[in-house]
Design an enzyme around this catalytic site. Structure first.
Site, PDB file in Angstrom:
ATOM      1  N   GLN A 100       0.725  -1.233  -0.028  1.00  0.00           N
ATOM      2  CA  GLN A 100      -0.015  -0.080   0.020  1.00  0.00           C
ATOM      3  C   GLN A 100       0.703   1.185   0.070  1.00  0.00           C
ATOM      4  O   GLN A 100       1.839   1.349   0.806  1.00  0.00           O
ATOM      5  CB  GLN A 100      -1.029   0.020   1.384  1.00  0.00           C
ATOM      6  N   GLU A 164      -9.917   7.895   3.484  1.00  0.00           N
ATOM      7  CA  GLU A 164      -9.722   8.270   4.650  1.00  0.00           C
ATOM      8  C   GLU A 164      -9.360   9.550   5.042  1.00  0.00           C
ATOM      9  O   GLU A 164      -8.758   9.790   6.032  1.00  0.00           O
ATOM     10  CB  GLU A 164      -8.940   6.962   5.440  1.00  0.00           C
ATOM     11  N   TYR A 166      -6.684  11.038   3.545  1.00  0.00           N
ATOM     12  CA  TYR A 166      -5.313  11.087   3.411  1.00  0.00           C
ATOM     13  C   TYR A 166      -5.037  12.092   1.871  1.00  0.00           C
ATOM     14  O   TYR A 166      -6.043  12.640   1.346  1.00  0.00           O
ATOM     15  CB  TYR A 166      -4.527   9.951   3.146  1.00  0.00           C
ATOM     16  N   ARG A 214      -7.899   2.584  -3.455  1.00  0.00           N
ATOM     17  CA  ARG A 214      -9.023   2.814  -2.449  1.00  0.00           C
ATOM     18  C   ARG A 214      -9.557   3.919  -2.588  1.00  0.00           C
ATOM     19  O   ARG A 214      -9.134   5.000  -2.249  1.00  0.00           O
ATOM     20  CB  ARG A 214      -8.130   2.563  -1.121  1.00  0.00           C
ATOM     21  N   HIS A 252     -10.730   9.970   8.451  1.00  0.00           N
ATOM     22  CA  HIS A 252     -10.475  10.003   9.827  1.00  0.00           C
ATOM     23  C   HIS A 252     -10.878  11.074  10.819  1.00  0.00           C
ATOM     24  O   HIS A 252     -11.156  10.936  12.069  1.00  0.00           O
ATOM     25  CB  HIS A 252      -8.837   9.932  10.253  1.00  0.00           C
ATOM     26  N   GLN A 339      -9.208  -3.086  20.629  1.00  0.00           N
ATOM     27  CA  GLN A 339      -8.476  -2.640  21.734  1.00  0.00           C
ATOM     28  C   GLN A 339      -7.008  -3.169  21.697  1.00  0.00           C
ATOM     29  O   GLN A 339      -6.271  -2.585  22.496  1.00  0.00           O
ATOM     30  CB  GLN A 339      -9.216  -3.424  22.800  1.00  0.00           C
ATOM     31  N   CYS A 353      -4.024  -8.702  18.860  1.00  0.00           N
ATOM     32  CA  CYS A 353      -5.309  -8.848  18.778  1.00  0.00           C
ATOM     33  C   CYS A 353      -5.946  -9.403  19.945  1.00  0.00           C
ATOM     34  O   CYS A 353      -5.346 -10.112  20.492  1.00  0.00           O
ATOM     35  CB  CYS A 353      -5.747  -9.882  17.757  1.00  0.00           C
TER      36      CYS A 353
END
Ligand code: NAP
Ligand code: SF4
Length: 667
Positions: A100, A164, A166, A214, A252, A339, A353
């Site tokens: 990416q 998002e 950017y 994207r 964001h 979390q 995770c």
């Protein structure tokens, strides 16, 4: 099972083995040379598990585009050389992987940031400088250079991060592009930047190279794109040489949740479905897709050609293999909690995770058969105990899991009853099926006695917590007082005016539960957050409607400062916004005085007030439960304490599950 999801996708010059893209996630391993070895092991397990194509975390095409000063960049031959370890690892298992390319623009956390226009983002610390047209052209060349290097490194393609909020989004939308030159003004000019990037990449990397774009299909910010804008750009991207269009939802800086657990599953598939008919290249649906059933349905219904799942592959590297083998019940489902993944990434820590502590620690935590199979008792079947029992059994120990109640799950069983946290049920389902598979002997309705210390080689105490009692005059005698466990378990009727003592994660959960609207469809959820499903407004937004709950709730804490955010770095704002929209009174700096027939007496900053309430719910944290603690020394070194029993303060499920796992790999 899942014939649409598992069907290969022909891209002309190459094929994907199924319709699943592992979406880009920043793990924190990208940013150092040493991290790349670990990253390779992380991706290798996912490629071995059968995913169609992996997209790496974001790498900047140049210095100024980095997310923060030490963030990853991919622009030199040495970077291509260093990344071969990753591409080779993935190709060993016939997987595919795309790098990416992400230029942060005004979201960069350093003083060298650049953007279309010098306006600081509301979530940023530094204002960007405006790119000159020469700098715009150089940046396009930097993308092309990085793509060519990615090909040299063995990548099968690149994903251009155009969503998002950017840099590319900052050029596309009038919200952030106030330029008067050829790169600003009308929409045709504003979309030139992504189109020139794609053309330059195609020129430099050749035809046999996957370019995923994207595309921000729903900005969820004011002055964002219209649906017509999005469709026009999608068509132009196809002409410019894009192979696959991926969906991006929300900048964001948008104040609408898009991926947390309270977002309904597949909540944004409708957006992809609006764009798909206008292009002939494959289109990918994304956001809160976490089961093979749901992914299959999206493709079967024609809303998308592929699905993207990111966090579900942190939770389970074998997601696809299990779907192929007809074992979806064994999938460790991502519950959208953020979390251990995003919360860690945003704190500058390595991602992992909650439900899979091995994620991103594959090289450090191999699961190796124990030299000697031992008899192990795990006491308590909450998250910590379940984790310990499962991994002990995987290592070949004989495990008895002793639980005094009639079911497994512990605190997760409470969590799953909170509206918006239903996903926690999946973790209990996962453990239940895995315990059976690995032949853990589950002993329900059994209270462990001191006898376990004699009978077992190792005893793991995962006995959890009990609610903390608070000392406020009148509380102990009152019939109006509930502890949170009883309230959640028994769904006690608490009236229409409720004071919640304690505004930690549990207090927030309780306040959310008490103010939850009774019917709650996907449409109602979107309405609550001001998402315009008809897409009549720019950015897909309309003003938040007021939602008034029948129940009036006061959420109280003694500490000064913000109330209602809770512990989650990336989720706290969602909790607080939800409570504010529902009219919950958020009071900090509270001094509790007494409870009597007139109500709960308290003072805030020296000002006394009496809350005329029907009931009080106490959510004041927990205390450890440690049965027959005085006898543990009899088995020095063989009694292990984990989870809430180890430390009740700041208890969280990430620590509990990780501790269970860590003790299991040591025994
Ligand atoms: P907590 O986070 O420790 O919060 C306890 C609350 O009670 C605090 O607001 C505290 O605030 C108050 N309190 C403590 N002692 C008190 C006393 N003697 N009298 C009156 N108030 C008192 O505990 P929790 O809310 O039970 O959460 C437990 C753990 O579960 C936490 O670590 C949390 O991270 C985790 N959890 C996480 C989520 C999530 O969404 N991520 C959700 C639920 C739980 P003051 O002392 O300022 O009054
Ligand atoms: Fe999913 Fe939570 Fe794991 Fe992140 S930490 S991958 S959100 S289960």
């Amino acid at each position: 099972m899942y014939p649409n999801l598992l069907r290969p996708l022909d891209l002309g010059f190459t094929q994907l083995r199924n319709r699943v893209l592992m979406g880009s996630m920043h793990t924190g391993l990208e940013d150092s040379a040493k991290g790349l070895q670990k990253l390779a092991a992380f991706y290798e397990e996912r490629a071995k598990g059968g995913v169609g194509i992996i997209v790496t975390g974001g790498f900047s095409p140049n210095l100024r585009g980095r997310l923060y000063p030490t963030a990853a960049q991919f622009s030199r031959p040495k970077h291509a050389e260093a990344h071969k370890v990753i591409t080779e690892a993935v190709h060993r298992h016939d997987g595919k992987i795309a790098l990416q390319l992400l230029h942060a623009g005004r979201y960069g956390y350093h003083p060298l940031t650049q953007s279309s226009t010098p306006a600081k983002a509301p979530i940023a610390k530094f204002a960007p400088s405006e790119m000159s047209s020469k700098q715009v052209e150089n940046t396009i060349e930097d993308y092309a250079n990085s793509a060519a290097l990615a090909k040299q490194a063995g990548y099968d393609g690149v994903e251009v991060m155009g969503s998002e909020g950017y840099l590319i989004n900052q050029f596309i939308c009038k919200r952030t592009n106030k330029r008067a030159d050829d790169w600003g003004g009308c929409y045709k000019n504003r979309m030139r930047f992504p189109l020139e990037i794609v053309k330059a990449i195609r020129r430099s990397a050749g035809d046999d190279f996957i370019i995923i774009f994207r595309l921000s299909m729903l900005d969820l910010v004011e002055e964002g794109s219209t649906l017509d804008d999005v469709i026009l750009l999608a068509k132009e991207l196809e002409k410019a040489g894009v192979t696959i269009i991926n969906t991006g939802i929300g900048w964001h800086e948008a104040r609408i949740p898009t991926i947390v657990t309270s977002v309904p599953r597949g909540a944004f598939t409708w957006v992809t479905n609006k764009v798909k008919p206008h292009v002939s290249i494959p289109v990918i649906a994304t956001n809160r897709i976490n089961t093979p059933e749901q992914a299959e349905a999206i493709i079967e219904q024609g809303a998308a050609d592929m699905v993207s799942m990111a966090r579900p592959f942190l939770a389970d590297p074998e997601f696809i293999r299990k779907a192929q083998d007809g074992e979806p019940q064994l999938i460790n489902t991502c519950i959208g909690c953020n979390q251990a993944c995003l919360d860690n990434a945003f704190k500058g820590k390595r991602a992992s995770c909650m439900v899979n502590p091995r994620a991103c620690y594959e090289t450090e935590y191999p699961i190796i058969k124990a030299k000697q199979s031992k008899r192990v008792a795990v006491i308590g079947a909450g998250p910590a105990g379940l984790s310990a029992a499962l991994y002990c059994a995987k290592r070949g120990h004989q495990v008895d899991l002793i639980e005094k109640s009639d079911r497994i799950g512990g605190q997760f069983r409470l969590a799953m009853q909170i509206p918006g946290k239903e996903e926690f049920r999946e973790t209990i389902r996962y453990f239940a099926n895995q315990l059976e598979k690995y032949e853990v002997n589950l002993l329900l309705n059994m209270e462990a006695t001191v006898q376990v210390l004699k009978e077992y080689d190792d005893v793991i105490m995962a006995t959890g917590v009990k609610p903390r009692q608070v000392k406020i005059e009148g509380l102990a005698e009152s019939t109006k007082v509930y502890d949170y466990q009883t309230l959640i378990r028994e769904k006690s009727y608490v009236g229409e005016k409720v004071a919640v003592i304690g505004a930690g994660g549990v207090g927030i959960d309780v306040a959310t539960m008490l103010t939850e609207p009774s019917r709650y469809s996907l449409q109602e959820w979107m309405q609550e957050w001001g998402i315009d499903q008809e897409y009549k407004h720019d950015g897909g937004l309309y003003p938040f409607p007021e939602i008034h709950s029948k129940t009036e709730v006061w959420l109280l804490q003694r500490r000064e400062g913000t109330v209602g955010k809770g512990p989650g770095k990336t989720t706290g704002w969602v909790h607080r916004a939800t409570l504010q929209k529902r009219g919950v009174h958020l009071l900090g700096g509270v001094n509790y005085e007494k409870l009597d027939d007139a109500g709960l007496h308290l003072s805030v900053k020296g000002q006394s007030q009496t809350l005329d309430i029907d009931s009080v719910v106490v959510c004041a944290g927990q205390e450890s439960v440690r049965p027959f603690e005085d006898k543990w020394t009899e088995k020095e070194g063989h009694v292990h304490l984990i989870g809430g029993a180890y430390e009740a303060g700041e208890l969280d499920a990430v620590r509990a599950i990780r501790q269970g796992f860590e003790i299991a790999i040591k025994i």
